[in-house]
Design a protein around this motif. Sequence first.
Motif, PDB file in Angstrom:
ATOM      1  N   ILE A  97      70.299   8.545  50.232  1.00  0.00           N
ATOM      2  CA  ILE A  97      69.682   7.747  51.335  1.00  0.00           C
ATOM      3  C   ILE A  97      70.270   6.607  51.516  1.00  0.00           C
ATOM      4  O   ILE A  97      70.395   5.838  50.378  1.00  0.00           O
ATOM      5  N   HIS A  98      70.306   5.852  52.641  1.00  0.00           N
ATOM      6  CA  HIS A  98      70.927   4.693  52.797  1.00  0.00           C
ATOM      7  C   HIS A  98      69.870   3.678  53.315  1.00  0.00           C
ATOM      8  O   HIS A  98      69.255   3.923  54.222  1.00  0.00           O
ATOM      9  N   PRO A  99      69.441   2.724  52.420  1.00  0.00           N
ATOM     10  CA  PRO A  99      68.197   1.825  52.542  1.00  0.00           C
ATOM     11  C   PRO A  99      68.903   0.635  53.396  1.00  0.00           C
ATOM     12  O   PRO A  99      69.952   0.038  52.905  1.00  0.00           O
ATOM     13  N   TYR A 100      68.017   0.361  54.447  1.00  0.00           N
ATOM     14  CA  TYR A 100      68.467  -0.912  55.316  1.00  0.00           C
ATOM     15  C   TYR A 100      67.147  -2.093  55.198  1.00  0.00           C
ATOM     16  O   TYR A 100      66.074  -1.288  55.512  1.00  0.00           O
ATOM     17  N   VAL A 101      67.451  -3.128  55.057  1.00  0.00           N
ATOM     18  CA  VAL A 101      66.283  -3.915  54.599  1.00  0.00           C
ATOM     19  C   VAL A 101      66.261  -4.781  55.846  1.00  0.00           C
ATOM     20  O   VAL A 101      67.296  -5.275  56.659  1.00  0.00           O
ATOM     21  N   GLY A 102      64.986  -4.836  56.394  1.00  0.00           N
ATOM     22  CA  GLY A 102      64.635  -5.558  57.724  1.00  0.00           C
ATOM     23  C   GLY A 102      63.418  -6.515  57.716  1.00  0.00           C
ATOM     24  O   GLY A 102      62.450  -6.171  57.103  1.00  0.00           O
ATOM     25  N   ALA A 103      63.765  -7.740  58.158  1.00  0.00           N
ATOM     26  CA  ALA A 103      62.376  -8.624  58.278  1.00  0.00           C
ATOM     27  C   ALA A 103      61.672  -8.184  59.710  1.00  0.00           C
ATOM     28  O   ALA A 103      62.281  -7.934  60.591  1.00  0.00           O
ATOM     29  N   ILE A 104      60.490  -8.146  59.474  1.00  0.00           N
ATOM     30  CA  ILE A 104      59.660  -7.832  60.569  1.00  0.00           C
ATOM     31  C   ILE A 104      58.568  -8.541  60.974  1.00  0.00           C
ATOM     32  O   ILE A 104      58.019  -9.341  59.925  1.00  0.00           O
ATOM     33  N   THR A 105      57.845  -8.585  62.096  1.00  0.00           N
ATOM     34  CA  THR A 105      56.637  -9.086  62.442  1.00  0.00           C
ATOM     35  C   THR A 105      55.681  -8.006  62.485  1.00  0.00           C
ATOM     36  O   THR A 105      56.221  -7.181  63.385  1.00  0.00           O
ATOM     37  N   ALA A 106      54.419  -7.950  62.015  1.00  0.00           N
ATOM     38  CA  ALA A 106      53.701  -6.728  61.939  1.00  0.00           C
ATOM     39  C   ALA A 106      53.267  -6.610  63.431  1.00  0.00           C
ATOM     40  O   ALA A 106      52.758  -7.564  64.145  1.00  0.00           O
ATOM     41  N   PRO A 107      53.305  -5.367  63.845  1.00  0.00           N
ATOM     42  CA  PRO A 107      52.445  -5.278  65.249  1.00  0.00           C
ATOM     43  C   PRO A 107      50.699  -5.383  65.157  1.00  0.00           C
ATOM     44  O   PRO A 107      50.384  -5.429  63.988  1.00  0.00           O
ATOM     45  N   GLU A 108      50.259  -5.551  66.184  1.00  0.00           N
ATOM     46  CA  GLU A 108      48.803  -5.673  66.280  1.00  0.00           C
ATOM     47  C   GLU A 108      48.199  -4.612  65.609  1.00  0.00           C
ATOM     48  O   GLU A 108      47.177  -4.836  64.841  1.00  0.00           O
ATOM     49  N   GLN A 109      48.720  -3.569  65.565  1.00  0.00           N
ATOM     50  CA  GLN A 109      48.237  -2.396  65.222  1.00  0.00           C
ATOM     51  C   GLN A 109      49.354  -1.316  64.562  1.00  0.00           C
ATOM     52  O   GLN A 109      50.292  -1.009  65.502  1.00  0.00           O
ATOM     53  N   TRP A 110      49.313  -0.710  63.365  1.00  0.00           N
ATOM     54  CA  TRP A 110      50.383   0.336  63.151  1.00  0.00           C
ATOM     55  C   TRP A 110      49.782   1.440  63.672  1.00  0.00           C
ATOM     56  O   TRP A 110      48.624   1.853  63.929  1.00  0.00           O
ATOM     57  N   ARG A 111      50.838   2.249  63.956  1.00  0.00           N
ATOM     58  CA  ARG A 111      50.758   3.779  64.696  1.00  0.00           C
ATOM     59  C   ARG A 111      51.285   4.675  63.836  1.00  0.00           C
ATOM     60  O   ARG A 111      52.431   4.989  63.939  1.00  0.00           O
ATOM     61  N   PRO A 112      50.538   5.115  62.985  1.00  0.00           N
ATOM     62  CA  PRO A 112      51.300   6.158  61.764  1.00  0.00           C
ATOM     63  C   PRO A 112      51.514   7.450  62.763  1.00  0.00           C
ATOM     64  O   PRO A 112      50.712   7.950  63.362  1.00  0.00           O
ATOM     65  N   SER A 113      52.621   8.251  62.398  1.00  0.00           N
ATOM     66  CA  SER A 113      52.746   9.677  62.889  1.00  0.00           C
ATOM     67  C   SER A 113      51.801  10.475  62.561  1.00  0.00           C
ATOM     68  O   SER A 113      51.796  10.619  61.063  1.00  0.00           O
ATOM     69  N   GLU A 114      50.823  11.043  63.130  1.00  0.00           N
ATOM     70  CA  GLU A 114      49.995  12.078  62.708  1.00  0.00           C
ATOM     71  C   GLU A 114      50.638  13.146  62.046  1.00  0.00           C
ATOM     72  O   GLU A 114      49.751  13.799  60.949  1.00  0.00           O
ATOM     73  N   GLY A 115      51.866  13.624  62.331  1.00  0.00           N
ATOM     74  CA  GLY A 115      52.424  14.785  61.774  1.00  0.00           C
ATOM     75  C   GLY A 115      52.842  14.682  60.120  1.00  0.00           C
ATOM     76  O   GLY A 115      53.026  15.361  59.647  1.00  0.00           O
ATOM     77  N   GLU A 116      53.223  13.204  59.915  1.00  0.00           N
ATOM     78  CA  GLU A 116      53.743  12.977  58.765  1.00  0.00           C
ATOM     79  C   GLU A 116      53.075  11.853  57.534  1.00  0.00           C
ATOM     80  O   GLU A 116      53.350  11.917  56.566  1.00  0.00           O
ATOM     81  N   VAL A 117      52.505  10.914  58.216  1.00  0.00           N
ATOM     82  CA  VAL A 117      52.168   9.826  57.529  1.00  0.00           C
ATOM     83  C   VAL A 117      50.444   9.747  57.575  1.00  0.00           C
ATOM     84  O   VAL A 117      49.838   9.929  58.305  1.00  0.00           O
ATOM     85  N   ASP A 118      49.960   9.505  56.489  1.00  0.00           N
ATOM     86  CA  ASP A 118      48.470   9.596  55.899  1.00  0.00           C
ATOM     87  C   ASP A 118      47.922   8.208  56.272  1.00  0.00           C
ATOM     88  O   ASP A 118      46.940   7.810  56.519  1.00  0.00           O
TER      89      ASP A 118
END
Length: 176
Positions: A97-118
């Motif tokens: 696994i190659h990890p990349y660190v990123g600074a982000i601004t949170a979206p107004e609402q996260w959109r989890p993948s229904e097939g993978e993310v609880d």
Amino acid sequence: MAQRLSAPTLVRAAVLVPLLLAPEREQTLAVLTRRRTDLRRHAGEISFPGGREDPHDGDLAVTALREAEEEIGLQRSGVSLLGELPPTPTFATNYVIHPYVGAITAPEQWRPSEGEVDAILELTLESIARGKTRTRLTRRGITFETDAYAVGEHLIWGATARILQHLFERLDSLLP
């Protein structure tokens, strides 16, 4: 004639280590996912958004950004890459696994993948670091002791815990 054993081929993958800089709260949050419990691999585990490299990605940074967009709805344009952490191998699945660190601004609402993310978790780096522990786990009938991070009811272990350790070792040089 003796038969030669060949080493397993490592599968290249990438994750995004999204850091939500929250100066108003004087905290930095890491964004992680909790995988669905009905998945065949890594069910219920906490991880960073990511996955295996696709041939059309071009490079692993693109893989990390694509996977974050697919898994949590984080637009690539909302990520400022800060650097890469050391590649982290998995023991059971032959991934590197190659990890990349990123600074982000949170979206107004996260959109989890229904097939993978609880669930999508926003955990302060302080609470993660404070939760460093050693724990005993049983997976696939094998009991072992491992480094982990316990944050409330969340237990972060395996490759994700090793990536977090690398992050903590390099945090000062990565953050603006």
